[in-house]
Design a protein around this motif. Structure first.
Motif, PDB file in Angstrom:
ATOM      1  N   GLY A   1      33.667 -70.781  74.328  1.00  0.00           N
ATOM      2  CA  GLY A   1      32.969 -69.615  73.817  1.00  0.00           C
ATOM      3  C   GLY A   1      32.829 -68.542  74.873  1.00  0.00           C
ATOM      4  O   GLY A   1      32.923 -68.817  76.073  1.00  0.00           O
TER       5      GLY A   1
ATOM      6  N   GLU B   1      22.480 -69.724  74.898  1.00  0.00           N
ATOM      7  CA  GLU B   1      22.171 -69.824  73.476  1.00  0.00           C
ATOM      8  C   GLU B   1      23.179 -69.007  72.687  1.00  0.00           C
ATOM      9  O   GLU B   1      23.753 -68.035  73.208  1.00  0.00           O
ATOM     10  CB  GLU B   1      20.756 -69.338  73.179  1.00  0.00           C
ATOM     11  CG  GLU B   1      20.548 -67.862  73.450  1.00  0.00           C
ATOM     12  CD  GLU B   1      19.114 -67.406  73.226  1.00  0.00           C
ATOM     13  OE1 GLU B   1      18.281 -68.224  72.789  1.00  0.00           O
ATOM     14  OE2 GLU B   1      18.838 -66.227  73.499  1.00  0.00           O
ATOM     15  N   ALA B   2      23.380 -69.397  71.450  1.00  0.00           N
ATOM     16  CA  ALA B   2      24.323 -68.693  70.585  1.00  0.00           C
ATOM     17  C   ALA B   2      23.730 -67.377  70.094  1.00  0.00           C
ATOM     18  O   ALA B   2      22.541 -67.298  69.788  1.00  0.00           O
ATOM     19  CB  ALA B   2      24.694 -69.564  69.393  1.00  0.00           C
TER      20      ALA B   2
ATOM     21  N   TRP C   1      24.427 -65.151  66.950  1.00  0.00           N
ATOM     22  CA  TRP C   1      25.090 -65.313  65.658  1.00  0.00           C
ATOM     23  C   TRP C   1      25.469 -63.980  65.029  1.00  0.00           C
ATOM     24  O   TRP C   1      24.824 -62.955  65.263  1.00  0.00           O
ATOM     25  CB  TRP C   1      24.168 -66.063  64.695  1.00  0.00           C
ATOM     26  CG  TRP C   1      23.809 -67.420  65.189  1.00  0.00           C
ATOM     27  CD1 TRP C   1      22.735 -67.760  65.956  1.00  0.00           C
ATOM     28  CD2 TRP C   1      24.539 -68.620  64.985  1.00  0.00           C
ATOM     29  NE1 TRP C   1      22.759 -69.098  66.238  1.00  0.00           N
ATOM     30  CE2 TRP C   1      23.861 -69.661  65.653  1.00  0.00           C
ATOM     31  CE3 TRP C   1      25.714 -68.930  64.308  1.00  0.00           C
ATOM     32  CZ2 TRP C   1      24.301 -70.969  65.652  1.00  0.00           C
ATOM     33  CZ3 TRP C   1      26.156 -70.234  64.302  1.00  0.00           C
ATOM     34  CH2 TRP C   1      25.452 -71.239  64.965  1.00  0.00           C
TER      35      TRP C   1
ATOM     36  N   HIS D   1      32.292 -72.374  63.109  1.00  0.00           N
ATOM     37  CA  HIS D   1      32.051 -71.989  64.504  1.00  0.00           C
ATOM     38  C   HIS D   1      32.310 -70.505  64.781  1.00  0.00           C
ATOM     39  O   HIS D   1      31.810 -69.963  65.749  1.00  0.00           O
ATOM     40  CB  HIS D   1      32.895 -72.856  65.442  1.00  0.00           C
ATOM     41  CG  HIS D   1      34.356 -72.569  65.375  1.00  0.00           C
ATOM     42  ND1 HIS D   1      35.154 -73.072  64.376  1.00  0.00           N
ATOM     43  CD2 HIS D   1      35.145 -71.828  66.171  1.00  0.00           C
ATOM     44  CE1 HIS D   1      36.391 -72.645  64.564  1.00  0.00           C
ATOM     45  NE2 HIS D   1      36.409 -71.891  65.642  1.00  0.00           N
TER      46      HIS D   1
ATOM     47  N   ILE E   1      29.488 -67.751  65.456  1.00  0.00           N
ATOM     48  CA  ILE E   1      28.919 -67.456  66.777  1.00  0.00           C
ATOM     49  C   ILE E   1      29.708 -66.304  67.384  1.00  0.00           C
ATOM     50  O   ILE E   1      30.912 -66.417  67.607  1.00  0.00           O
ATOM     51  CB  ILE E   1      28.971 -68.689  67.698  1.00  0.00           C
ATOM     52  CG1 ILE E   1      28.176 -69.841  67.091  1.00  0.00           C
ATOM     53  CG2 ILE E   1      28.452 -68.323  69.095  1.00  0.00           C
ATOM     54  CD1 ILE E   1      28.332 -71.153  67.819  1.00  0.00           C
TER      55      ILE E   1
ATOM     56  N   TYR F   1      28.973 -64.871  70.450  1.00  0.00           N
ATOM     57  CA  TYR F   1      29.094 -65.220  71.857  1.00  0.00           C
ATOM     58  C   TYR F   1      27.854 -65.990  72.269  1.00  0.00           C
ATOM     59  O   TYR F   1      26.954 -66.208  71.462  1.00  0.00           O
ATOM     60  CB  TYR F   1      29.289 -63.973  72.729  1.00  0.00           C
ATOM     61  CG  TYR F   1      28.167 -62.954  72.643  1.00  0.00           C
ATOM     62  CD1 TYR F   1      27.069 -63.014  73.501  1.00  0.00           C
ATOM     63  CD2 TYR F   1      28.202 -61.919  71.715  1.00  0.00           C
ATOM     64  CE1 TYR F   1      26.045 -62.087  73.423  1.00  0.00           C
ATOM     65  CE2 TYR F   1      27.185 -60.978  71.635  1.00  0.00           C
ATOM     66  CZ  TYR F   1      26.109 -61.069  72.495  1.00  0.00           C
ATOM     67  OH  TYR F   1      25.090 -60.155  72.422  1.00  0.00           O
ATOM     68  N   PHE F   2      27.825 -66.415  73.514  1.00  0.00           N
ATOM     69  CA  PHE F   2      26.661 -67.093  74.079  1.00  0.00           C
ATOM     70  C   PHE F   2      26.062 -66.200  75.159  1.00  0.00           C
ATOM     71  O   PHE F   2      26.770 -65.432  75.803  1.00  0.00           O
ATOM     72  CB  PHE F   2      27.067 -68.441  74.686  1.00  0.00           C
ATOM     73  CG  PHE F   2      27.494 -69.444  73.661  1.00  0.00           C
ATOM     74  CD1 PHE F   2      26.584 -70.350  73.136  1.00  0.00           C
ATOM     75  CD2 PHE F   2      28.802 -69.479  73.210  1.00  0.00           C
ATOM     76  CE1 PHE F   2      26.975 -71.275  72.176  1.00  0.00           C
ATOM     77  CE2 PHE F   2      29.202 -70.411  72.256  1.00  0.00           C
ATOM     78  CZ  PHE F   2      28.289 -71.304  71.745  1.00  0.00           C
TER      79      PHE F   2
END
Length: 68
Positions: A15, A32-33, A35, A45, A48, A50-51
């Protein structure tokens, strides 16, 4: 792009890590994601975007070392 080790799972996913300089990304960093907005999610998936860092203490090495 980083290999994200998911808490409580035996698998990792690739990610994007954003909202911080690339030089600050490190092994064990808690993220953390982020969304996609409601209405744009498909239930997979790719929902998502990004993180991002959570600023929590890093995960201990034992939590991810066997996933490398």
């Amino acid at each position: 792009v980083a290999n994200i080790a998911l808490d409580g799972a035996d698998v990792s996913i690739y990610g994007l890590v954003q909202e911080c300089p690339a030089a600050d990304v490190r092994m064990g960093m808690r993220v953390e994601a982020v969304w996609k907005p409601d209405g744009e999610r498909q239930g997979d998936h790719e929902d998502i975007q990004y993180f991002r860092p959570t600023d929590e203490p890093d995960a201990p090495e034992a939590a991810y070392i066997n996933r490398l």
